[in-house]
Motif scaffolding. Structure first.
Motif, PDB file in Angstrom:
ATOM      1  N   SER A 181      21.151 -37.996 -19.056  1.00 46.24           N
ATOM      2  CA  SER A 181      20.344 -36.792 -19.223  1.00 46.24           C
ATOM      3  C   SER A 181      18.855 -37.129 -19.296  1.00 46.24           C
ATOM      4  O   SER A 181      18.458 -38.084 -19.978  1.00 46.24           O
ATOM      5  CB  SER A 181      20.760 -36.060 -20.506  1.00 46.24           C
ATOM      6  OG  SER A 181      19.820 -35.058 -20.837  1.00 46.24           O
ATOM      7  N   PRO A 182      17.993 -36.371 -18.588  1.00 43.60           N
ATOM      8  CA  PRO A 182      16.542 -36.592 -18.697  1.00 43.60           C
ATOM      9  C   PRO A 182      16.049 -36.491 -20.134  1.00 43.60           C
ATOM     10  O   PRO A 182      15.089 -37.162 -20.515  1.00 43.60           O
ATOM     11  CB  PRO A 182      15.948 -35.477 -17.828  1.00 43.60           C
ATOM     12  CG  PRO A 182      17.040 -35.088 -16.897  1.00 43.60           C
ATOM     13  CD  PRO A 182      18.313 -35.281 -17.646  1.00 43.60           C
ATOM     14  N   GLY A 183      16.718 -35.636 -20.924  1.00 47.36           N
ATOM     15  CA  GLY A 183      16.335 -35.508 -22.324  1.00 47.36           C
ATOM     16  C   GLY A 183      16.566 -36.768 -23.120  1.00 47.36           C
ATOM     17  O   GLY A 183      16.022 -36.937 -24.214  1.00 47.36           O
ATOM     18  N   ARG A 184      17.352 -37.678 -22.555  1.00 48.83           N
ATOM     19  CA  ARG A 184      17.635 -38.939 -23.233  1.00 48.83           C
ATOM     20  C   ARG A 184      16.580 -39.998 -22.928  1.00 48.83           C
ATOM     21  O   ARG A 184      16.170 -40.763 -23.798  1.00 48.83           O
ATOM     22  CB  ARG A 184      19.023 -39.449 -22.821  1.00 48.83           C
ATOM     23  CG  ARG A 184      19.427 -40.765 -23.493  1.00 48.83           C
ATOM     24  CD  ARG A 184      19.623 -40.567 -24.988  1.00 48.83           C
ATOM     25  NE  ARG A 184      19.789 -41.822 -25.705  1.00 48.83           N
ATOM     26  CZ  ARG A 184      18.794 -42.575 -26.146  1.00 48.83           C
ATOM     27  NH1 ARG A 184      17.535 -42.193 -25.938  1.00 48.83           N
ATOM     28  NH2 ARG A 184      19.026 -43.685 -26.801  1.00 48.83           N
ATOM     29  N   PHE A 185      16.115 -40.052 -21.656  1.00 47.05           N
ATOM     30  CA  PHE A 185      15.214 -41.152 -21.300  1.00 47.05           C
ATOM     31  C   PHE A 185      13.740 -40.757 -21.166  1.00 47.05           C
ATOM     32  O   PHE A 185      12.861 -41.587 -21.357  1.00 47.05           O
ATOM     33  CB  PHE A 185      15.684 -41.857 -20.026  1.00 47.05           C
ATOM     34  CG  PHE A 185      15.737 -41.009 -18.788  1.00 47.05           C
ATOM     35  CD1 PHE A 185      14.605 -40.812 -18.000  1.00 47.05           C
ATOM     36  CD2 PHE A 185      16.924 -40.421 -18.390  1.00 47.05           C
ATOM     37  CE1 PHE A 185      14.661 -40.040 -16.849  1.00 47.05           C
ATOM     38  CE2 PHE A 185      16.988 -39.652 -17.230  1.00 47.05           C
ATOM     39  CZ  PHE A 185      15.852 -39.464 -16.464  1.00 47.05           C
ATOM     40  N   ILE A 186      13.445 -39.490 -20.842  1.00 48.40           N
ATOM     41  CA  ILE A 186      12.038 -39.123 -20.653  1.00 48.40           C
ATOM     42  C   ILE A 186      11.231 -39.257 -21.956  1.00 48.40           C
ATOM     43  O   ILE A 186      10.147 -39.851 -21.959  1.00 48.40           O
ATOM     44  CB  ILE A 186      11.919 -37.709 -20.052  1.00 48.40           C
ATOM     45  CG1 ILE A 186      12.338 -37.742 -18.579  1.00 48.40           C
ATOM     46  CG2 ILE A 186      10.476 -37.196 -20.162  1.00 48.40           C
ATOM     47  CD1 ILE A 186      12.266 -36.418 -17.870  1.00 48.40           C
ATOM     48  N   PRO A 187      11.700 -38.728 -23.099  1.00 47.36           N
ATOM     49  CA  PRO A 187      10.934 -38.925 -24.338  1.00 47.36           C
ATOM     50  C   PRO A 187      10.741 -40.403 -24.679  1.00 47.36           C
ATOM     51  O   PRO A 187       9.687 -40.793 -25.196  1.00 47.36           O
ATOM     52  CB  PRO A 187      11.792 -38.226 -25.400  1.00 47.36           C
ATOM     53  CG  PRO A 187      12.596 -37.223 -24.639  1.00 47.36           C
ATOM     54  CD  PRO A 187      12.894 -37.881 -23.327  1.00 47.36           C
ATOM     55  N   MET A 220       6.201 -46.198 -20.188  1.00 45.73           N
ATOM     56  CA  MET A 220       6.816 -46.394 -18.869  1.00 45.73           C
ATOM     57  C   MET A 220       6.768 -45.134 -18.002  1.00 45.73           C
ATOM     58  O   MET A 220       6.975 -45.191 -16.791  1.00 45.73           O
ATOM     59  CB  MET A 220       8.273 -46.836 -19.026  1.00 45.73           C
ATOM     60  CG  MET A 220       8.449 -48.214 -19.625  1.00 45.73           C
ATOM     61  SD  MET A 220      10.207 -48.613 -19.865  1.00 45.73           S
ATOM     62  CE  MET A 220      10.096 -50.327 -20.379  1.00 45.73           C
ATOM     63  N   ILE A 221       6.496 -44.003 -18.614  1.00 51.67           N
ATOM     64  CA  ILE A 221       6.570 -42.721 -17.908  1.00 51.67           C
ATOM     65  C   ILE A 221       5.586 -42.650 -16.735  1.00 51.67           C
ATOM     66  O   ILE A 221       5.869 -41.994 -15.724  1.00 51.67           O
ATOM     67  CB  ILE A 221       6.316 -41.545 -18.891  1.00 51.67           C
ATOM     68  CG1 ILE A 221       6.701 -40.211 -18.238  1.00 51.67           C
ATOM     69  CG2 ILE A 221       4.880 -41.538 -19.377  1.00 51.67           C
ATOM     70  CD1 ILE A 221       8.165 -40.047 -17.983  1.00 51.67           C
ATOM     71  N   ALA A 222       4.438 -43.319 -16.829  1.00 46.00           N
ATOM     72  CA  ALA A 222       3.454 -43.272 -15.740  1.00 46.00           C
ATOM     73  C   ALA A 222       4.032 -43.881 -14.469  1.00 46.00           C
ATOM     74  O   ALA A 222       3.796 -43.374 -13.362  1.00 46.00           O
ATOM     75  CB  ALA A 222       2.174 -43.987 -16.146  1.00 46.00           C
ATOM     76  N   VAL A 259       6.569 -28.766  -2.727  1.00 47.75           N
ATOM     77  CA  VAL A 259       7.394 -29.310  -3.806  1.00 47.75           C
ATOM     78  C   VAL A 259       6.453 -29.715  -4.932  1.00 47.75           C
ATOM     79  O   VAL A 259       5.494 -30.460  -4.713  1.00 47.75           O
ATOM     80  CB  VAL A 259       8.208 -30.528  -3.347  1.00 47.75           C
ATOM     81  CG1 VAL A 259       9.023 -31.095  -4.515  1.00 47.75           C
ATOM     82  CG2 VAL A 259       9.133 -30.163  -2.191  1.00 47.75           C
ATOM     83  N   SER A 260       6.704 -29.220  -6.134  1.00 48.14           N
ATOM     84  CA  SER A 260       5.864 -29.579  -7.280  1.00 48.14           C
ATOM     85  C   SER A 260       6.493 -30.738  -8.051  1.00 48.14           C
ATOM     86  O   SER A 260       7.709 -30.799  -8.223  1.00 48.14           O
ATOM     87  CB  SER A 260       5.669 -28.375  -8.204  1.00 48.14           C
ATOM     88  OG  SER A 260       6.912 -27.899  -8.692  1.00 48.14           O
ATOM     89  N   VAL A 261       5.641 -31.658  -8.489  1.00 46.18           N
ATOM     90  CA  VAL A 261       6.066 -32.858  -9.203  1.00 46.18           C
ATOM     91  C   VAL A 261       5.416 -32.858 -10.582  1.00 46.18           C
ATOM     92  O   VAL A 261       4.208 -32.635 -10.707  1.00 46.18           O
ATOM     93  CB  VAL A 261       5.653 -34.129  -8.432  1.00 46.18           C
ATOM     94  CG1 VAL A 261       6.191 -35.377  -9.130  1.00 46.18           C
ATOM     95  CG2 VAL A 261       6.139 -34.070  -6.995  1.00 46.18           C
ATOM     96  N   ASN A 262       6.209 -33.102 -11.596  1.00 39.37           N
ATOM     97  CA  ASN A 262       5.681 -33.114 -12.961  1.00 39.37           C
ATOM     98  C   ASN A 262       4.864 -34.374 -13.222  1.00 39.37           C
ATOM     99  O   ASN A 262       5.255 -35.477 -12.831  1.00 39.37           O
ATOM    100  CB  ASN A 262       6.835 -33.036 -13.960  1.00 39.37           C
ATOM    101  CG  ASN A 262       7.505 -31.681 -13.938  1.00 39.37           C
ATOM    102  OD1 ASN A 262       7.034 -30.722 -14.520  1.00 39.37           O
ATOM    103  ND2 ASN A 262       8.635 -31.598 -13.233  1.00 39.37           N
ATOM    104  N   LEU A 263       3.753 -34.183 -13.905  1.00 41.43           N
ATOM    105  CA  LEU A 263       2.880 -35.302 -14.262  1.00 41.43           C
ATOM    106  C   LEU A 263       2.734 -35.326 -15.782  1.00 41.43           C
ATOM    107  O   LEU A 263       2.349 -34.332 -16.388  1.00 41.43           O
ATOM    108  CB  LEU A 263       1.509 -35.118 -13.602  1.00 41.43           C
ATOM    109  CG  LEU A 263       0.659 -36.369 -13.394  1.00 41.43           C
ATOM    110  CD1 LEU A 263       1.378 -37.383 -12.533  1.00 41.43           C
ATOM    111  CD2 LEU A 263      -0.667 -35.996 -12.746  1.00 41.43           C
ATOM    112  N   SER A 264       3.064 -36.452 -16.377  1.00 45.49           N
ATOM    113  CA  SER A 264       3.019 -36.561 -17.838  1.00 45.49           C
ATOM    114  C   SER A 264       1.580 -36.708 -18.323  1.00 45.49           C
ATOM    115  O   SER A 264       0.672 -37.060 -17.561  1.00 45.49           O
ATOM    116  CB  SER A 264       3.828 -37.771 -18.299  1.00 45.49           C
ATOM    117  OG  SER A 264       3.187 -38.964 -17.889  1.00 45.49           O
ATOM    118  N   ARG A 265       1.415 -36.460 -19.590  1.00 41.90           N
ATOM    119  CA  ARG A 265       0.083 -36.595 -20.200  1.00 41.90           C
ATOM    120  C   ARG A 265      -0.428 -38.032 -20.084  1.00 41.90           C
ATOM    121  O   ARG A 265      -1.607 -38.269 -19.825  1.00 41.90           O
ATOM    122  CB  ARG A 265       0.159 -36.181 -21.670  1.00 41.90           C
ATOM    123  CG  ARG A 265      -1.173 -36.198 -22.390  1.00 41.90           C
ATOM    124  CD  ARG A 265      -1.041 -35.541 -23.750  1.00 41.90           C
ATOM    125  NE  ARG A 265      -2.320 -35.430 -24.415  1.00 41.90           N
ATOM    126  CZ  ARG A 265      -2.563 -34.609 -25.428  1.00 41.90           C
ATOM    127  NH1 ARG A 265      -1.612 -33.818 -25.862  1.00 41.90           N
ATOM    128  NH2 ARG A 265      -3.756 -34.553 -25.980  1.00 41.90           N
TER     129      ARG A 265
END
Length: 301
Positions: free
Chosen positions: A92-98, A105-107, A134-140
């Motif tokens: 699940s993305p909720g497991r590894f994204i946070p 590593m998110i960058a 297509v939109s791509v999410n960019l982290s802070r």
């Protein structure tokens, strides 16, 4: 620390507790016995697998379509990351994204997703598919890199794409009090990349951020859509959409799940719809079929 415990073992436990508390700004202290060690070991395993997962393309791009408010026309999609284990199961993305946001590593994952989307857009173009944004999410975290725009612009040029076909999504919370980030978004817009404010309505700086004129689209958070059918919720939504349109922004409603919500958004002349009512996130092969089907329907009409 137990009386018969070695100092080295006690120190290791104290360091572990300190690291655990450091990852959560709401915690001033934590007891070692309260730590979920199984989760910590799992985090460590995910971190150790990250490099190989990038190299072997275990991270997949899934697509959630966006439709016109009538539902008749597919107008684009959002790229979402999924991590597939070697046994075929998904993490699940909720497991590894946070976790990756916490350890930095998110960058690298953001760049991987952006490159993957550009590569796929180029393939679809070559195969004769209609090219939709297509939109791509960019982290802070990614927004703090000084060479971010130049790097992403080079990726777009590498795949010979028109910049308008790859959009950037940034959450409202990433913008709070960060003028440097606004400059980065402005640079993206100068090279033709449209900026979407994701999760609009969940933060506290919405109106101030809108005044910066750094965005092309507002994506209304599901929490606003869920209150359709309630007088106060509908009043708020009416004014948010009216304000956005007066500022010249495109309005996308997220999390649309039923026809009552759709009909109200149609009355308010919302532009685009995204949600389970029309389509869930899907792997590339399924999205290609959906894209082809919609285009054939539009040609017949």
């Amino acid at each position: 620390m137990k009386e018969d415990e070695l100092v080295e073992d006690g120190y290791a436990k104290a360091r572990l507790a300190c690291d655990f508390a450091g990852g959560d700004h709401t915690k001033r202290y934590v007891f070692y016995r309260d730590i979920n060690q199984a989760a910590l070991y799992e985090d460590q395993e995910l971190e150790e697998r990250f490099d190989e997962a990038l190299e072997t393309h275990e991270f997949e791009v899934w697509y959630q379509p966006k439709y016109s408010v009538s539902g008749a026309e597919m107008v684009g999609s959002e790229a979402l990351v999924r991590w597939r284990n070697k046994d075929g199961s998904l993490i699940s993305p909720g497991r590894f994204i946070p976790l990756f946001e916490k350890n930095g590593m998110i960058a690298r994952l953001d760049e991987y997703m952006f490159r993957s989307v550009c590569c796929q857009q180029a393939k679809w173009k070559e195969e004769g598919y209609p090219i939709l944004p297509v939109s791509v999410n960019l982290s802070r975290a990614s927004l703090y890199y000084s060479d971010l725009v130049e790097k992403y612009e080079n990726i777009i040029k590498e795949y010979q794409l028109d910049a308008r076909y790859v959009q950037i999504e940034v959450t409202e919370s990433a913008m709070e009090g960060k003028t440097d980030i606004l400059k980065v978004l402005g640079q993206f817009r100068k090279i033709g990349v449209q900026i979407l404010m994701d999760d609009f309505g969940t933060g506290y700086s919405s109106l101030a951020v809108l005044n910066t004129r750094c965005f092309d689209t507002l994506k209304l958070d599901k929490s606003l859509i869920d209150h359709i059918g309630e007088e106060k919720g509908e009043t708020l939504l009416y004014h948010v959409i009216s304000m956005g349109k007066q500022l010249g922004l495109n309005i996308t409603a997220e999390g649309v799940e039923n026809t009552m919500q759709l009909e109200y958004l149609q009355k308010l002349h919302c532009d685009d719809i995204q949600g389970f009512l029309f389509a869930r996130p899907m792997p590339k092969a399924d999205f290609e079929k959906e894209m082809k089907k919609k285009c054939e329907e539009q040609i017949r009409e």
